[in-house]
Design an enzyme around this catalytic site. Structure first.
Site, PDB file in Angstrom:
ATOM      1  N   SER A 167       0.827  -1.212   0.000  1.00  0.00           N
ATOM      2  CA  SER A 167       0.000   0.000   0.000  1.00  0.00           C
ATOM      3  C   SER A 167       0.858   1.256   0.000  1.00  0.00           C
ATOM      4  CB  SER A 167      -0.902   0.018   1.232  1.00  0.00           C
ATOM      5  OG  SER A 167      -1.879  -0.976   1.118  1.00  0.00           O
ATOM      6  N   GLN A 168       0.266   2.315  -0.462  1.00  0.00           N
ATOM      7  CA  GLN A 168       0.858   3.646  -0.416  1.00  0.00           C
ATOM      8  C   GLN A 168       1.241   3.953   1.054  1.00  0.00           C
ATOM      9  OE1 GLN A 168      -2.352   6.206  -1.328  1.00  0.00           O
ATOM     10  NE2 GLN A 168      -1.168   8.084  -1.434  1.00  0.00           N
TER      11      GLN A 168
END
Lengths: 229, 787
Positions: free
Chosen positions: A79-80
């Site tokens: 994920s970011q």
């Protein structure tokens, strides 16, 4: 002599790259997290210390601190950074917390949680990812994380109940066993969105027998209007 | 026709057939390993081959024509050799690209361009061979053009037969044997030893590659890949079909329960899942058990059944039978299930035998597109139910360019007409962020009644799904109370109920971050929908049958605005499908200009009359493909099946154009003839643009054989005329300026390259009618280009 020069150059390179990653991590925290709405000091310090580049494939290392998700193989993504920080801030882990993570992926989210909480139990359904995350977590000294390869649908009953559950591999329904394994007033957080999409985060809270959900879309999307001309 | 001429013509027909078949085989293979976006790219690559062939001809005409007896068959063999290798090489580790990663960095773009160039090679060799034949035998151009088009038509049909017999990755390699046969059949006067040696080597290559090329893995982001990584996952059924490659995967971890209440606390049973071309089509449904409640009774999907027990139910796009199974559990008198993909029904039957909901005597199956069925029946129903729309978590717009006729406003209006006086339409969609699917459904449903839509509409949601219900008569107070009770008992939130029955306390179980979604709902159902839609960054107005792209939400003019607002890295993955089409357009246009136009500009500079040639042949190149693409779309609705439509239209156009081309041998290549023919085409196209859809709708209920006849009757005359201007133009050019023949060929190819992708973009932006009118104007433009 030549060997020593080569060795010296190699060491310089390692040192310089290490410097680069440290600086990139500092900038990531400053520009991607502090500039948005990550205010929890514990979370910010944790994001400053966990080496995200150790959890991404070699060819993605140079992008490790970019403001976006990255492919980690098997059709999965890490994920970011902002999403990881935001999810951690929402469940607000305490040092005594016992946390369950469904979908280990790269192992980065587990590492972030393990920096703060007492113990993290994490389940990964893809064998290749589970093995890789296990190695990355061990190499980086996260001894309070326990990984299991398997289907996270049934949770981890022998280790339940949990103060918080982080589901990083969202299904279109929330597995009933996970709701059962959440302590009263416990929190479960789920990012909803396909790979690379802007993920909408959802918080699930157990209030007695009732279960409530709250959408926590991190980018405050309101209908855009044209500038008045 | 002597023996040499016959062999030459048959060789040309074989080569042309192989090229069109290769193009369709690539579309099929790429839709399995990636997604469907590359269909227009394959058409472009094919045409690019012809265009680049024309350019090479222009630049090296003398050298090539002096050696044509050896070079033409050699090119056919080279086409076969590259055809055998291009696709397998494009799937190697260093070259393989992934759609999902295309916008993540330069390396993937480079791989994409490399792949395009590899796949282009067979088209180039084949196109150059055909171009050379047309140039050196220009006196027989009409006969050659006829064989070229007829061969293409047959090739288009042949490849469809291969789809049911062979795995998609083997078909391009198999097809390599056809241009090889063409090369060996071509009359040889010189260097026959060299040609036979090359042929033998190519045959060996084809065999080696066919038996050693492993099945390529689909994109790691495709559903089938994820499913096969699950514990104990196994593929229990695999079958190549003309509709796609079907697979059924079993794993204890495959569970599906859309719209499920969080009050449901039992484990969800696992079910096998069907995949078509690697994309999930849904879980297989078993015959509902008499003794247990159906899982969906705890789902928002149960909303229509809470109001009353419908006797006659129509399930549209029934797929794997999930909603049919749910409907059966409510004991109706009759269920009609519509599904256009017969392969799915056969796969389920092959897997479950008689234990499928489709096997119930209460269920009548119609193998047809849902909208086509609705148009062809006069039956009425108590409940019409559509499948869940969208994808959980969003699909990144990967289905943006899929035509969904059954989700157009016209389809919903037809559903409305097919309801009993007290009937209901029920449709569910995943919640997406930013909201697009639910809002588009709402703008569509709103238009179904002339009265206040609020009185007819109800909607409830759980945390990730919203179910709409539109009732033909206003909802009664008893029904409103039933909906409230059902929602409260399962912790669902009421989103819509007739005015006065809903307040903010309705949103207590599943809170959204802010009220923007509800404001959007109020705006749409209020008096300011138009201004709201205008301001909203995504398209949410109803999809129309003229442009049936329900899942295409992106407004190109607002891209920059949204990127500034959200995140530069995130937007492409919000609406990836349309952006891939635009990227493809840019890439193929650049390659076409570099390979075709630039060399021609630098060749023989100052040749002014070539501008008129440019206008004539570029107009033809653009218009021909526009017509073909629009006709395919129109006939998808008519046949209710994209495969039949594509086969009927492509083969019809090619064969009739071939006949027209053959007929042109009897025509004078005078300006007057060209004027009459082009004017005739324009008139035909305008008639088709304005009148085709109503005509097709009027006869949509006719038997299949009659429909085939009608389609040929409609396509035939205009295709026959469209076959005339190109050979007639070349013939005229041969009289006025023979040096420009290959230049004309190249220009025509270049514009054809651009037109196939451009037509897809224009169809989204201005609709099929607009594209057809542009084609008519282009043919009129041809009239003004005297050369």
């Amino acid at each position: 002599m030549k060997i020593w020069i080569l060795f010296f150059l190699l060491m310089c390179q390692v040192f310089l790259f290490g410097e680069d990653y440290d600086r990139a991590r500092e900038e990531m925290v400053r520009y991607q997290l502090e500039n948005r709405d990550i205010k929890n000091k514990v979370v910010l310090n944790t994001m400053k210390s966990v080496p995200r580049h150790e959890f991404v494939p070699d060819k993605e290392k140079r992008n490790a601190y970019d403001d976006r998700p990255l492919p980690i193989g098997y059709g999965q993504t890490i994920s970011q950074p902002y999403i990881v920080a935001y999810m951690t801030q929402v469940i607000d882990p305490k040092p005594e917390y016992r946390i369950l993570e469904i979908g280990t992926g790269s192992g980065y989210q587990a590492a972030v949680l393990a920096e703060i909480a007492d113990s993290v139990f994490t389940i990964e359904i893809v064998k290749g990812l589970a093995d890789r995350a296990q190695s990355a977590l061990e190499e980086n000294g996260y001894a309070n994380v326990v990984i299991r390869h398997g289907d996270g649908y049934y949770g981890w009953e022998s280790k339940a109940p949990f103060d918080a559950i982080v589901v990083t591999a969202a299904a279109e329904h929330i597995p009933p066993p996970l709701i059962k394994q959440l302590k009263p007033d416990g929190k479960m957080i789920i990012p909803v969105g396909s790979p690379f999409m802007i993920q909408n985060l959802m918080l699930v809270e157990k209030k007695g027998e009732s279960v409530r959900t709250t959408s926590l879309f991190p980018v405050r999307f309101v209908p855009l209007t044209r500038e008045p001309r | 026709m002597n023996d040499t001429a016959s062999r030459r013509n048959i060789s040309l027909g074989l080569l042309s057939g192989a090229i069109i078949a290769y193009q369709i085989a690539l579309m099929n293979a790429f839709s399995l390993i990636q997604w469907d976006h590359f269909a227009s790219m394959m058409i472009s690559l094919a045409l690019l081959g012809f265009g680049a062939g024309g350019t090479v001809l222009t630049l090296f005409k003398t050298w090539l024509t002096d050696r044509q007896a050896v070079i033409i068959p050699l090119l056919m063999i080279l086409c076969a050799f590259s055809l055998a290798l291009a696709f397998p090489l494009s799937r190697t580790d260093g070259i393989r690209f992934d759609s999902y990663l295309l916008l993540t960095g330069g390396e993937q773009i480079l791989r994409f361009i490399l792949t395009a160039n590899l796949l282009f090679l067979p088209f180039f060799f084949g196109g150059l061979a055909i171009g050379m034949l047309f140039t050196v035998r220009v006196k027989s151009i009409s006969t050659l053009y006829a064989f070229n088009l007829a061969g293409s038509g047959v090739g288009g049909i042949l490849v469809l037969l291969l789809f049911s017999r062979f795995e998609p990755h083997h078909i391009p390699i198999l097809l390599a044997s056809i241009p090889l046969a063409a090369g060996l059949l071509y009359p040889k006067k010189r260097a026959w030893q060299l040609l036979y040696a090359a042929g033998g080597f190519t045959l060996l290559t084809i065999l080696l590659v066919f038996f050693s090329f492993p099945e390529p893995s689909p994109s790691q982001f495709k559903g089938i890949r994820s499913a096969l990584q699950l514990p104990e996952a196994q593929c229990v059924y695999e079958k190549p079909t003309p509709y796609g490659y079907l697979q059924i995967v079993k794993s204890p971890a495959l569970r599906y329960a859309p719209g499920l209440s969080l009050q449901y606390r039992d484990p969800i049973p696992s079910r096998p899942v069907l995949f078509s071309n690697g994309n999930q089509r849904g879980p297989l449904a078993e015959f509902p058990s008499e003794n247990t409640h159906h899982l969906y009774e705890w789902s928002t999907l149960n909303l229509p059944y809470t109001l009353r027990k419908p006797d006659k139910i129509l399930i549209l796009n029934a797929g794997t039978g999930d909603l049919v199974s749910h409907a059966l559990s409510h004991h109706p008198k009759q269920i009609i299930a519509c599904e256009s993909n017969e392969g799915i029904l056969l796969a389920i039957k092959g897997f479950y035998g008689e234990n499928t909901p489709f096997a119930s005597p209460l269920v009548n199956i119609h193998i047809s597109d849902a909208y086509t069925y609705l148009l062809s029946t006069r039956e009425t129903y108590d409940l019409i139910q559509l499948p869940v729309l969208g994808t959980f978590g969003g699909s990144s717009g990967l289905d943006a360019l899929e035509e969904h006729y059954s989700l157009t406003l016209e389809a919903f209006e037809t559903m409305w007409q097919r309801l009993e006086p007290d009937g209901m339409i029920s449709v569910s969609t995943w919640m997406d962020y930013p909201s697009r699917y639910p809002l588009r459904i709402l703008t569509t449903l709103k238009r179904l009644t002339g009265e206040d839509p609020f009185r007819h509409l109800a909607a409830i949601r759980n945390w990730n799904m919203i179910t709409f219900l539109m009732k033909k008569t206003p909802l009664s107070s008893r029904e409103i109370q039933t909906i409230k009770t059902f929602s409260d008992s399962l912790d669902f939130d009421v989103v819509l109920l007739p005015a006065g029955n809903r307040d903010s306390s309705s949103y207590t179980h599943h809170q959204l971050q802010n009220s923007s979604f509800f404001h959007a709902v109020e705006a749409i159902l209020g008096n300011n929908e138009d201004s709201f839609s205008e301001e909203y960054p995504f398209r949410i107005q109803p999809a129309r049958e003229n442009s049936p792209y329900f899942s295409q939400f992106l407004k190109p003019g607002r891209i920059h605005e949204i990127m500034d607002y959200l995140s530069r890295d995130a937007l492409p993955f919000l609406e990836l499908g349309y952006l891939i089409l635009i990227l493809t357009f840019i890439v193929v246009t650049l390659i076409a200009v570099i390979l075709i136009i630039v060399p021609l500009i630098f060749h023989q500079p100052g040749v002014f009359h070539s501008k008129r040639t440019l206008l004539y042949f570029s107009g033809l190149g653009l218009a021909f493909m526009f017509v073909e693409i629009v006709l395919i779309q129109r006939f998808i609705l008519f046949f209710g099946n994209p495969l039949y439509a594509a086969s009927a239209v492509i083969s019809g156009i090619l064969i009739f154009s071939g006949a027209g081309s053959y007929f042109s041998t009897r025509l004078e290549s005078s300006r007057q003839t060209i004027t009459y023919v082009s004017a005739g085409i324009s008139v035909f196209l305008l008639l088709l643009a304005l009148g085709l859809t109503p005509v097709l709708k009027a006869v949509i209920h006719y038997p299949f054989i009659l429909k085939i006849f009608i389609s040929l009757l409609i396509v035939g005359p205009v295709a026959f005329l469209m076959g005339i201007p190109f050979p007639l133009g070349l013939k005229r050019l041969n009289q006025t300026n023979p040096a420009d023949i290959s230049w004309a060929w190249g220009i025509n190819g270049c514009l054809s390259v651009i037109s196939s992708v451009l037509a897809a973009i224009l169809a989204v932006e201005i609709g099929f009618t607009g594209v057809m009118i542009i084609a008519a104007i282009l043919y009129l433009g041809v009239l003004s280009s005297e050369f």
